[in-house]
Design an enzyme around this catalytic site. Structure first.
Site, PDB file in Angstrom:
ATOM      1  N   CYS A   1     -27.999  -1.422  31.082  1.00  0.00           N
ATOM      2  CA  CYS A   1     -28.108  -1.572  32.526  1.00  0.00           C
ATOM      3  C   CYS A   1     -26.673  -1.489  33.028  1.00  0.00           C
ATOM      4  O   CYS A   1     -25.823  -2.255  32.596  1.00  0.00           O
ATOM      5  CB  CYS A   1     -28.710  -2.943  32.861  1.00  0.00           C
ATOM      6  SG  CYS A   1     -28.378  -3.471  34.543  1.00  0.00           S
TER       7      CYS A   1
ATOM      8  N   LYS B   1     -33.607 -19.186  -7.756  1.00  0.00           N
ATOM      9  CA  LYS B   1     -33.233 -18.732  -6.416  1.00  0.00           C
ATOM     10  C   LYS B   1     -33.022 -19.894  -5.452  1.00  0.00           C
ATOM     11  O   LYS B   1     -33.669 -20.936  -5.552  1.00  0.00           O
ATOM     12  CB  LYS B   1     -34.336 -17.824  -5.854  1.00  0.00           C
ATOM     13  CG  LYS B   1     -34.629 -16.623  -6.722  1.00  0.00           C
ATOM     14  CD  LYS B   1     -34.011 -15.376  -6.180  1.00  0.00           C
ATOM     15  CE  LYS B   1     -34.910 -14.757  -5.143  1.00  0.00           C
ATOM     16  NZ  LYS B   1     -34.438 -13.443  -4.703  1.00  0.00           N
TER      17      LYS B   1
ATOM     18  N   ASP C   1       0.835  -1.195   0.000  1.00  0.00           N
ATOM     19  CA  ASP C   1       0.000   0.000   0.000  1.00  0.00           C
ATOM     20  C   ASP C   1       0.876   1.254   0.000  1.00  0.00           C
ATOM     21  O   ASP C   1       0.552   2.252  -0.641  1.00  0.00           O
ATOM     22  CB  ASP C   1      -0.905   0.031   1.241  1.00  0.00           C
ATOM     23  CG  ASP C   1      -1.986  -1.041   1.160  1.00  0.00           C
ATOM     24  OD1 ASP C   1      -2.036  -1.741   0.114  1.00  0.00           O
ATOM     25  OD2 ASP C   1      -2.746  -1.180   2.122  1.00  0.00           O
TER      26      ASP C   1
ATOM     27  N   TYR D   1     -19.176  -6.037 -10.178  1.00  0.00           N
ATOM     28  CA  TYR D   1     -19.100  -7.192 -11.072  1.00  0.00           C
ATOM     29  C   TYR D   1     -19.918  -6.885 -12.324  1.00  0.00           C
ATOM     30  O   TYR D   1     -21.114  -6.591 -12.215  1.00  0.00           O
ATOM     31  CB  TYR D   1     -19.713  -8.421 -10.412  1.00  0.00           C
ATOM     32  CG  TYR D   1     -18.761  -9.216  -9.555  1.00  0.00           C
ATOM     33  CD1 TYR D   1     -17.820 -10.057 -10.136  1.00  0.00           C
ATOM     34  CD2 TYR D   1     -18.817  -9.146  -8.172  1.00  0.00           C
ATOM     35  CE1 TYR D   1     -16.947 -10.813  -9.348  1.00  0.00           C
ATOM     36  CE2 TYR D   1     -17.953  -9.894  -7.373  1.00  0.00           C
ATOM     37  CZ  TYR D   1     -17.023 -10.717  -7.974  1.00  0.00           C
ATOM     38  OH  TYR D   1     -16.175 -11.462  -7.208  1.00  0.00           O
TER      39      TYR D   1
ATOM     40  N   ASP E   1     -25.973 -10.454  -4.811  1.00  0.00           N
ATOM     41  CA  ASP E   1     -26.952  -9.743  -4.002  1.00  0.00           C
ATOM     42  C   ASP E   1     -26.432  -8.360  -3.621  1.00  0.00           C
ATOM     43  O   ASP E   1     -25.942  -8.130  -2.529  1.00  0.00           O
ATOM     44  CB  ASP E   1     -27.260 -10.569  -2.749  1.00  0.00           C
ATOM     45  CG  ASP E   1     -28.563 -10.148  -2.113  1.00  0.00           C
ATOM     46  OD1 ASP E   1     -29.256  -9.296  -2.703  1.00  0.00           O
ATOM     47  OD2 ASP E   1     -28.876 -10.655  -1.025  1.00  0.00           O
TER      48      ASP E   1
ATOM     49  N   CYS F   1     -32.608  -6.831  36.888  1.00  0.00           N
ATOM     50  CA  CYS F   1     -32.284  -6.405  38.252  1.00  0.00           C
ATOM     51  C   CYS F   1     -33.033  -5.161  38.703  1.00  0.00           C
ATOM     52  O   CYS F   1     -32.912  -4.746  39.851  1.00  0.00           O
ATOM     53  CB  CYS F   1     -30.778  -6.186  38.394  1.00  0.00           C
ATOM     54  SG  CYS F   1     -30.182  -4.784  37.436  1.00  0.00           S
TER      55      CYS F   1
ATOM     56  N   GLU G   1     -23.425  -5.434 -11.026  1.00  0.00           N
ATOM     57  CA  GLU G   1     -23.874  -5.327  -9.642  1.00  0.00           C
ATOM     58  C   GLU G   1     -22.779  -4.713  -8.777  1.00  0.00           C
ATOM     59  O   GLU G   1     -21.632  -5.131  -8.851  1.00  0.00           O
ATOM     60  CB  GLU G   1     -24.197  -6.752  -9.162  1.00  0.00           C
ATOM     61  CG  GLU G   1     -25.074  -6.823  -7.964  1.00  0.00           C
ATOM     62  CD  GLU G   1     -26.574  -6.831  -8.312  1.00  0.00           C
ATOM     63  OE1 GLU G   1     -26.952  -6.580  -9.475  1.00  0.00           O
ATOM     64  OE2 GLU G   1     -27.354  -7.061  -7.377  1.00  0.00           O
TER      65      GLU G   1
ATOM     66  N   LYS H   1     -26.179 -15.237  -8.910  1.00  0.00           N
ATOM     67  CA  LYS H   1     -27.004 -14.040  -8.800  1.00  0.00           C
ATOM     68  C   LYS H   1     -26.487 -13.256  -7.600  1.00  0.00           C
ATOM     69  O   LYS H   1     -26.668 -13.643  -6.459  1.00  0.00           O
ATOM     70  CB  LYS H   1     -28.468 -14.414  -8.608  1.00  0.00           C
ATOM     71  CG  LYS H   1     -29.374 -13.200  -8.621  1.00  0.00           C
ATOM     72  CD  LYS H   1     -30.831 -13.623  -8.711  1.00  0.00           C
ATOM     73  CE  LYS H   1     -31.752 -12.436  -8.858  1.00  0.00           C
ATOM     74  NZ  LYS H   1     -31.636 -11.453  -7.778  1.00  0.00           N
TER      75      LYS H   1
ATOM     76  N   LYS I   1     -29.043 -17.635 -18.498  1.00  0.00           N
ATOM     77  CA  LYS I   1     -29.350 -16.801 -19.667  1.00  0.00           C
ATOM     78  C   LYS I   1     -29.135 -17.584 -20.961  1.00  0.00           C
ATOM     79  O   LYS I   1     -28.110 -18.262 -21.096  1.00  0.00           O
ATOM     80  CB  LYS I   1     -28.414 -15.575 -19.696  1.00  0.00           C
ATOM     81  CG  LYS I   1     -28.488 -14.712 -18.455  1.00  0.00           C
ATOM     82  CD  LYS I   1     -27.465 -13.587 -18.472  1.00  0.00           C
ATOM     83  CE  LYS I   1     -27.550 -12.807 -17.161  1.00  0.00           C
ATOM     84  NZ  LYS I   1     -26.431 -11.858 -16.974  1.00  0.00           N
TER      85      LYS I   1
ATOM     86  N   CYS J   1     -34.071  -2.112  34.198  1.00  0.00           N
ATOM     87  CA  CYS J   1     -33.542  -3.389  33.696  1.00  0.00           C
ATOM     88  C   CYS J   1     -34.508  -4.516  34.039  1.00  0.00           C
ATOM     89  O   CYS J   1     -34.901  -4.666  35.201  1.00  0.00           O
ATOM     90  CB  CYS J   1     -32.180  -3.656  34.317  1.00  0.00           C
ATOM     91  SG  CYS J   1     -31.586  -5.313  33.992  1.00  0.00           S
TER      92      CYS J   1
ATOM     93  N   GLU K   1     -24.744 -17.950 -14.105  1.00  0.00           N
ATOM     94  CA  GLU K   1     -23.941 -17.003 -13.330  1.00  0.00           C
ATOM     95  C   GLU K   1     -24.504 -16.913 -11.923  1.00  0.00           C
ATOM     96  O   GLU K   1     -25.706 -17.003 -11.749  1.00  0.00           O
ATOM     97  CB  GLU K   1     -24.048 -15.596 -13.958  1.00  0.00           C
ATOM     98  CG  GLU K   1     -23.811 -15.578 -15.426  1.00  0.00           C
ATOM     99  CD  GLU K   1     -24.215 -14.249 -16.085  1.00  0.00           C
ATOM    100  OE1 GLU K   1     -24.559 -13.300 -15.350  1.00  0.00           O
ATOM    101  OE2 GLU K   1     -24.171 -14.187 -17.317  1.00  0.00           O
TER     102      GLU K   1
ATOM    103  N   CYS L   1     -25.698  -7.360  37.880  1.00  0.00           N
ATOM    104  CA  CYS L   1     -27.025  -7.744  37.396  1.00  0.00           C
ATOM    105  C   CYS L   1     -27.017  -9.223  37.003  1.00  0.00           C
ATOM    106  O   CYS L   1     -26.183  -9.652  36.211  1.00  0.00           O
ATOM    107  CB  CYS L   1     -27.369  -6.859  36.200  1.00  0.00           C
ATOM    108  SG  CYS L   1     -28.736  -7.451  35.200  1.00  0.00           S
TER     109      CYS L   1
HETATM  110  S1  IVH Z   1     -29.046 -10.091 -15.602  1.00  0.00           S
HETATM  111  C1  IVH Z   1     -32.450  -8.950 -18.125  1.00  0.00           C
HETATM  112  N1  IVH Z   1     -27.175 -11.245 -14.152  1.00  0.00           N
HETATM  113  O1  IVH Z   1     -30.825  -9.522 -10.309  1.00  0.00           O
HETATM  114  C2  IVH Z   1     -31.415  -9.457 -17.236  1.00  0.00           C
HETATM  115  N2  IVH Z   1     -28.794  -9.905 -13.056  1.00  0.00           N
HETATM  116  O2  IVH Z   1     -33.991  -9.195 -11.268  1.00  0.00           O
HETATM  117  C3  IVH Z   1     -31.249  -8.594 -16.080  1.00  0.00           C
HETATM  118  N3  IVH Z   1     -28.486  -9.731 -10.624  1.00  0.00           N
HETATM  119  O3  IVH Z   1     -31.450  -6.412  -9.768  1.00  0.00           O
HETATM  120  C4  IVH Z   1     -30.219  -8.880 -15.145  1.00  0.00           C
HETATM  121  N4  IVH Z   1     -26.694 -10.999 -10.516  1.00  0.00           N
HETATM  122  O4  IVH Z   1     -29.016  -6.622 -10.438  1.00  0.00           O
HETATM  123  C5  IVH Z   1     -28.269 -10.455 -14.160  1.00  0.00           C
HETATM  124  N5  IVH Z   1     -25.470 -12.311 -12.981  1.00  0.00           N
HETATM  125  C6  IVH Z   1     -26.547 -11.514 -13.001  1.00  0.00           C
HETATM  126  C7  IVH Z   1     -27.061 -10.953 -11.804  1.00  0.00           C
HETATM  127  C8  IVH Z   1     -28.210 -10.147 -11.877  1.00  0.00           C
HETATM  128  C9  IVH Z   1     -27.548 -10.259  -9.822  1.00  0.00           C
HETATM  129  C10 IVH Z   1     -29.609  -8.866 -10.171  1.00  0.00           C
HETATM  130  C11 IVH Z   1     -29.796  -7.623 -10.968  1.00  0.00           C
HETATM  131  C12 IVH Z   1     -31.245  -7.281 -10.826  1.00  0.00           C
HETATM  132  C13 IVH Z   1     -31.856  -8.599 -10.499  1.00  0.00           C
HETATM  133  C14 IVH Z   1     -32.694  -9.051 -11.649  1.00  0.00           C
END
Ligand code: IVH
Length: 670
Positions: A430, A318, A35, A228, A120, A415, A178, A118, A294, A412, A116, A435
């Site tokens: 407290c 999911k 760094d 990402y 969060d 006590c 994301e 998903k 996809k 509390c 891929e 206690c």
């Molecule tokens: S594709 C039409 N790829 O999931 C395709 N979305 O409901 C649209 N998300 O809020 C998104 N990882 O941000 C895609 N590998 C990924 C994802 C991803 C997370 C989220 C996206 C969106 C929600 C889609």
């Protein structure tokens, strides 16, 4: 002022160098310099820019930080709507989706899908004009989002400039992905927030969203956000043909692309991949809530089109729901070992991801007020991993008028001492350290696995011991006798003996465990290990000064003061001396670098392995070896997964030993 050619040359090469190190650090997670060395490069850049302001180019790394705070975000209309995804939660539902895709395309053969994780976090769009990052926005309602360009610029995993070839070929490029915070960074960030008396974030997603939507980009710059990339929004990109190729293209342009993106064909392969992801999920350093599948071919995506704001060519598969609806039957207040009073919702028991939940933490008064929770409310609760379940939403539309609001208690519940809420703190406390509720909690904590690891001493027994006056502070445990224990309810000869044996073995715990056991406010496992490593012996820690503590990396002022206060307290000093008299060993602590077959060796990692690279990096480093980012004559081993690229070639050229994951595991076992 004219700029000397030499300075210009130096400037451009400095920019390239800094960009290279940003990429190594933020995208590849394999820093090559310290760094301090990085800061030196940056300082040199700033100095040149200060002397010759006319030299500054828009993609200079200095342009990422320092923009002025704005009063509100501008609204931005997305050129192409940001769609959401429909979801499935079972193989059957996925097969249904696959059938619809086949029907839509009029084919019977297996469909090629990219799969891929998903992620969060929160979705954003980045616009590159002639190769330069110009505008970035949040998803908003899909049609309109907020202009967070200045904030996105502070994220080093986002390139400010793309390659000249790309700039030329695609004068307008919209990239989506994301913004997230890694779990490890999230914990560090929350520790820092606590240190500075701010309320911590509830989870990494909130932390990412909260950090990106800051009106002052300098605040965003101080937050560990990463990005990402997962897609390109305009499909008429002739050269890119497929989602998988688009991902490779994004990677080549310097974006962080998830390492678990794969191309598979047919429903069986997708299902296998889903199971694999579910399995590795707990080990990932970021939160994922499922898998996105996809259709790989862009041409087919266009043919399938979209329906009600979601594409027909993609689906979110999911993981089993971690949320459930239930009713709040009561709100109670529990007293923790440091006297913090936490409101807890007692719930009508409900099953969430395989576990029955009947309590949810409401954290503190502010959180309770923000939720506006009442007894009798219907709520959505969420349970993620091992964390305590939380109430995420109150279903106000289900209220009947019978609900009852509760306030934080004035005294509390254990006590009866008056509670206080210290200024600037979120918690009610407290302050009576005798206690009973606190003593029980301290005892339970003392016996826990990370502390003295006393088997058989759980919450119930801790309560019995305190209520029967056998134990007033944890050190009293070591004076327990069988005769004293036997009258306790459900205590037989065998159980009593087991407890005494467990107490005897607990006297040999390593120093970090002992420090955890003391229950110093703010000192958990991490801080305890840092303290043990820095001081080496308990005596030195016991006699340390505030100044000394403040110089330790990872120990902030709040924790430092709390350590000082702890050891200044006569009651605590007495307890420690009782532990010593009882024979607790307080052994000195030295970091053990393990000796192994690979000690001292240099590794390079490439390709896709069964777990993220970080995991392998950690394994290699604990075995006493090093991981480097690039192959050289000093490299001992190249650990190569599937799809290994140029590094594999280079290693072959230099005669570096190439090993597979299997060979690596064998090597470690030796
Ligand atoms: S594709 C039409 N790829 O999931 C395709 N979305 O409901 C649209 N998300 O809020 C998104 N990882 O941000 C895609 N590998 C990924 C994802 C991803 C997370 C989220 C996206 C969106 C929600 C889609």
């Amino acid at each position: 002022m004219s700029i000397p050619a030499k300075v210009k040359e130096q400037y451009i090469s400095l920019i390239e160098e800094i960009k290279h190190h940003d990429h190594m650090y933020y995208v590849l997670d394999r820093p090559e310099i310290t760094d301090a060395e990085y800061d030196q490069l940056f300082d040199r850049l700033l100095k040149i820019e200060e002397e010759y302001p006319g030299i500054i180019v828009p993609d200079s790394p200095s342009q990422r930080v320092g923009a002025e705070p704005s009063r509100a975000f501008k609204s931005i209309t997305h050129r192409m709507r940001m769609l959401s995804l429909q979801k499935v939660i079972s193989p059957e539902e996925f097969i249904d989706f696959d059938r619809r895709v086949k029907e839509g395309l009029g084919v019977v053969s297996d469909i090629a899908y990219t799969v891929e994780p998903k992620l969060d976090g929160l979705a954003v769009e980045l616009i590159y004009e002639n190769g330069l990052f110009t505008t970035g926005s949040t998803r908003g309602d899909g049609t309109k989002g907020e202009d967070v360009t200045q904030n996105l610029k502070t994220i080093r995993a986002i390139p400010i400039k793309l390659s000249d070839e790309t700039a030329h070929k695609y004068p307008l490029l919209e990239i989506r992905g994301e913004v997230i915070i890694r779990k490890s960074s999230f914990e560090r960030l929350n520790r820092k927030m606590l240190e500075q008396n701010f309320s911590p974030f509830a989870n990494p997603r909130n932390a990412a969203a909260g950090s990106l939507r800051q009106l002052d980009p300098r605040v965003t710059a101080s937050r560990p956000l990463i990005f990402y990339a997962y897609g390109i929004s305009s499909v008429d990109l002739p050269a890119l043909e497929t989602q998988f190729k688009a991902m490779q293209f994004l990677k080549a342009e310097g974006f962080l692309v998830n390492e678990f993106v794969e191309l598979v064909a047919g429903t069986e392969a997708v299902k296998n991949r889903f199971e694999k992801l579910a399995e590795i999920r707990p080990r990932l350093d970021y939160e994922i809530d499922g898998m996105v599948v996809k259709v790989n071919e862009f041409k087919e995506q266009v043919r399938l089109g979209e329906i009600s704001r979601a594409p027909r060519w993609a689906i979110a598969w999911k993981f089993a729901a971690e949320e459930a609806e239930t009713k709040v039957e009561e709100i109670i207040f529990s007293v923790g070992r440091t006297g913090v009073i936490t409101p807890v919702a007692k719930l009508k028991p409900v099953r969430v991801s395989g576990v029955t939940v009947s309590n949810a933490s409401l954290h503190n008064e502010d959180e309770m007020t923000a939720l506006d929770l009442m007894i009798g409310d219907f709520v959505i609760i969420r349970r993620a991993g091992d964390v305590i379940p939380e109430v995420v939403e109150v279903l106000k539309e289900k209220r009947t008028g019978e609900e009852v609001r509760v306030a934080m208690p004035q005294v509390c519940p254990s006590c009866g001492t008056r509670t206080i809420r210290p200024e600037g703190e979120a918690a009610h406390r407290c302050l009576n350290s005798a206690c009973p509720a606190q003593v029980i909690e301290r005892l339970f904590h003392f016996a826990s696995k990370e502390a003295m690891d006393i088997e058989g001493l759980g919450g119930k027994l801790a309560a019995q011991l305190v209520e029967s006056n056998l134990v007033k502070d944890p050190s009293d445990l070591y004076s327990l006798t069988k005769d004293a224990l036997l009258p306790l309810e459900l205590m037989g000869d065998k159980r009593a003996q087991n407890l005494l044996n467990a107490l005897e073995s607990s006297k040999k715990r390593p120093l970090p465990n002992i420090i955890v056991a003391l229950g110093i406010f703010g000192v958990g496992e991490t801080a305890a290990r840092i303290l043990a490593e820095s001081y080496g012996t308990f005596d030195k820690l016991y006699n340390s000064s505030l100044d000394e503590l403040m110089t330790i990396e990872g120990i902030g002022p709040v924790i430092a003061q709390s350590v000082i206060d702890y050891f200044a307290n006569p009651g605590n000093r007495k307890m420690i001396s009782k532990m010593e008299t009882a024979g607790v060993e307080f052994p000195p602590y030295q970091i053990k670098r393990q000796k192994s077959a690979i000690s001292g060796k240099v590794f390079v990692i490439t390709g896709t392995l069964s777990a993220p690279r970080d995991t392998f990096k950690a394994i290699i480093e604990t075995a006493g070896a090093k991981v480097s980012g690039s192959i050289s004559s000093k490299t001992d081993y190249l650990l190569a997964g599937t799809d290994a690229g140029s590094k594999l070639e280079k290693a072959k050229g230099l005669g570096v030993k190439i090993i597979s994951e299997e060979e690596f595991n064998r090597l470690l076992k030796n």
